[in-house]
Design a protein around this motif. Sequence first.
Motif, PDB file in Angstrom:
ATOM      1  N   LEU A   1      11.038  22.940  30.732  1.00  0.00           N
ATOM      2  CA  LEU A   1      11.879  22.555  31.874  1.00  0.00           C
ATOM      3  C   LEU A   1      11.667  23.515  33.035  1.00  0.00           C
ATOM      4  N   ALA A   2      11.662  24.809  32.718  1.00  0.00           N
ATOM      5  CA  ALA A   2      11.537  25.822  33.756  1.00  0.00           C
ATOM      6  C   ALA A   2      10.164  25.782  34.429  1.00  0.00           C
ATOM      7  N   VAL A   3       9.116  25.739  33.619  1.00  0.00           N
ATOM      8  CA  VAL A   3       7.757  25.701  34.160  1.00  0.00           C
ATOM      9  C   VAL A   3       7.578  24.477  35.061  1.00  0.00           C
ATOM     10  N   ALA A   4       8.172  23.363  34.635  1.00  0.00           N
ATOM     11  CA  ALA A   4       8.045  22.118  35.395  1.00  0.00           C
ATOM     12  C   ALA A   4       8.871  22.125  36.668  1.00  0.00           C
ATOM     13  N   GLY A   5       9.729  23.135  36.816  1.00  0.00           N
ATOM     14  CA  GLY A   5      10.582  23.187  38.000  1.00  0.00           C
ATOM     15  C   GLY A   5      11.848  22.352  37.861  1.00  0.00           C
ATOM     16  N   MET A   6      12.108  21.876  36.622  1.00  0.00           N
ATOM     17  CA  MET A   6      13.280  21.027  36.421  1.00  0.00           C
ATOM     18  C   MET A   6      14.576  21.821  36.399  1.00  0.00           C
ATOM     19  N   THR A   7      14.463  23.152  36.341  1.00  0.00           N
ATOM     20  CA  THR A   7      15.675  23.981  36.418  1.00  0.00           C
ATOM     21  C   THR A   7      15.984  24.323  37.871  1.00  0.00           C
ATOM     22  N   ASN A   8      15.347  23.609  38.782  1.00  0.00           N
ATOM     23  CA  ASN A   8      15.665  23.725  40.195  1.00  0.00           C
ATOM     24  C   ASN A   8      16.236  22.383  40.630  1.00  0.00           C
ATOM     25  N   PRO A   9      17.566  22.266  40.708  1.00  0.00           N
ATOM     26  CA  PRO A   9      18.187  20.984  41.046  1.00  0.00           C
ATOM     27  C   PRO A   9      17.698  20.399  42.377  1.00  0.00           C
ATOM     28  N   ASN A  10      17.216  21.258  43.263  1.00  0.00           N
ATOM     29  CA  ASN A  10      16.687  20.755  44.524  1.00  0.00           C
ATOM     30  C   ASN A  10      15.500  19.823  44.294  1.00  0.00           C
ATOM     31  N   LYS A  11      14.662  20.157  43.322  1.00  0.00           N
ATOM     32  CA  LYS A  11      13.503  19.314  43.014  1.00  0.00           C
ATOM     33  C   LYS A  11      13.954  17.962  42.454  1.00  0.00           C
ATOM     34  N   ILE A  12      15.015  17.987  41.662  1.00  0.00           N
ATOM     35  CA  ILE A  12      15.540  16.741  41.104  1.00  0.00           C
ATOM     36  C   ILE A  12      16.120  15.889  42.224  1.00  0.00           C
ATOM     37  N   LEU A  13      16.925  16.530  43.070  1.00  0.00           N
ATOM     38  CA  LEU A  13      17.539  15.796  44.179  1.00  0.00           C
ATOM     39  C   LEU A  13      16.486  15.265  45.143  1.00  0.00           C
ATOM     40  N   ASN A  14      15.436  16.015  45.360  1.00  0.00           N
ATOM     41  CA  ASN A  14      14.379  15.552  46.262  1.00  0.00           C
ATOM     42  C   ASN A  14      13.552  14.432  45.634  1.00  0.00           C
ATOM     43  N   PHE A  15      13.679  14.258  44.327  1.00  0.00           N
ATOM     44  CA  PHE A  15      13.032  13.109  43.672  1.00  0.00           C
ATOM     45  C   PHE A  15      13.955  11.895  43.751  1.00  0.00           C
ATOM     46  N   LEU A  16      15.226  12.121  43.421  1.00  0.00           N
ATOM     47  CA  LEU A  16      16.174  11.006  43.392  1.00  0.00           C
ATOM     48  C   LEU A  16      16.557  10.525  44.788  1.00  0.00           C
ATOM     49  N   ASP A  17      16.451  11.409  45.759  1.00  0.00           N
ATOM     50  CA  ASP A  17      16.726  11.031  47.147  1.00  0.00           C
ATOM     51  C   ASP A  17      15.419  10.537  47.771  1.00  0.00           C
ATOM     52  N   VAL A  18      15.338   9.213  47.918  1.00  0.00           N
ATOM     53  CA  VAL A  18      14.088   8.662  48.413  1.00  0.00           C
ATOM     54  C   VAL A  18      13.955   8.781  49.931  1.00  0.00           C
ATOM     55  N   ARG A  19      15.016   9.220  50.578  1.00  0.00           N
ATOM     56  CA  ARG A  19      14.931   9.477  52.011  1.00  0.00           C
ATOM     57  C   ARG A  19      14.456  10.909  52.221  1.00  0.00           C
ATOM     58  N   GLY A  20      13.683  11.113  53.256  1.00  0.00           N
ATOM     59  CA  GLY A  20      13.234  12.486  53.525  1.00  0.00           C
ATOM     60  C   GLY A  20      12.028  12.860  52.694  1.00  0.00           C
ATOM     61  N   ALA A  21      11.751  14.158  52.631  1.00  0.00           N
ATOM     62  CA  ALA A  21      10.563  14.648  51.932  1.00  0.00           C
ATOM     63  C   ALA A  21      10.707  14.445  50.433  1.00  0.00           C
TER      64      ALA A  21
END
Lengths: 156, 151
Positions: A20-40
Amino acid sequence: MNLTKIAAGLASGLLFGAGLAVAGMTNPNKILNFLDVRGAWDPSLAVVMAVAVPVSALAFRIGRRRARPLLAPSFVLPGRMRVNPALLIGSALFGLGWGLGGYCPGPAVASLSRPSLSLLGFLMAMGLGLLLSSAFRRRSVHDGPATEAAREPSRR
Amino acid sequence: MILATAALPTSFTPIAALAGGGLIGAAILVLFLTLGRIAGVSGIVAMALRPAAPTGERDWRAAFLFGLVAGPLLASALLGKPLVEPSPTSAALLIVAGLAVGIGTGLANGCTSGHGVCGVSRLSPRSLAATAVFMVFGFLSASVLRHLLPA
């Protein structure tokens, strides 16, 4: 207390947490930037799942060919097969919470090495939610997750 | 005040995602082939929280959860950089989110690991349905709802 079972649990947990950590999944910003299709948009989570799913499929394939796991008497798989309202409503609610905080259970627990009041608040609420829903499900027709996990496997 | 701040910009990290995904897959493989269990974190947490559960059911789960916390620490140490970051969402909203995630995964009997990875890889109809639903609602929540909250 079975030490080999504990060692197996620990090994799996370490791999999972590290993954999880290596994949960056322990950074909620990365999750939100995936689930939020607006923006970057950050598609990293899609890649994580695209890799984890086939490896997991391999695990189940290997398991299907064996009579029993290495350290336990039998494989334990969910007995329930049908899609029911609890599954759908629960998943919808889970998705809403996930997109709000950027946390799902694994990454949230895995983030405990960097504790904060916010994270603890999330985890305590999550724990409460799990206990509440378990109690609800035990009172309804179906078995709760506890009995389900301990049930004999119905199929591989 | 109840606020949801915008997420910090992040970049697409395909190699790290690949490596991490592989490790997660390996974790699932280890748990299934040794203990015959599905690595669904919501279920593992739920059972570990129940004092009435037998010790045989709780011991390996506690060890798993300990590993889950220690894993990122080890990875951070090996890679020489912090890997755990806080959520941009406010503490108050995180409690709401936590309740939703807890009740939701409890009712659905699974989450992104249990349904999304393990269940999907087994082509379980329940997991395929669950994953489709939580993904849609996840996208909805982050793309629409979060933007409606004051920031």
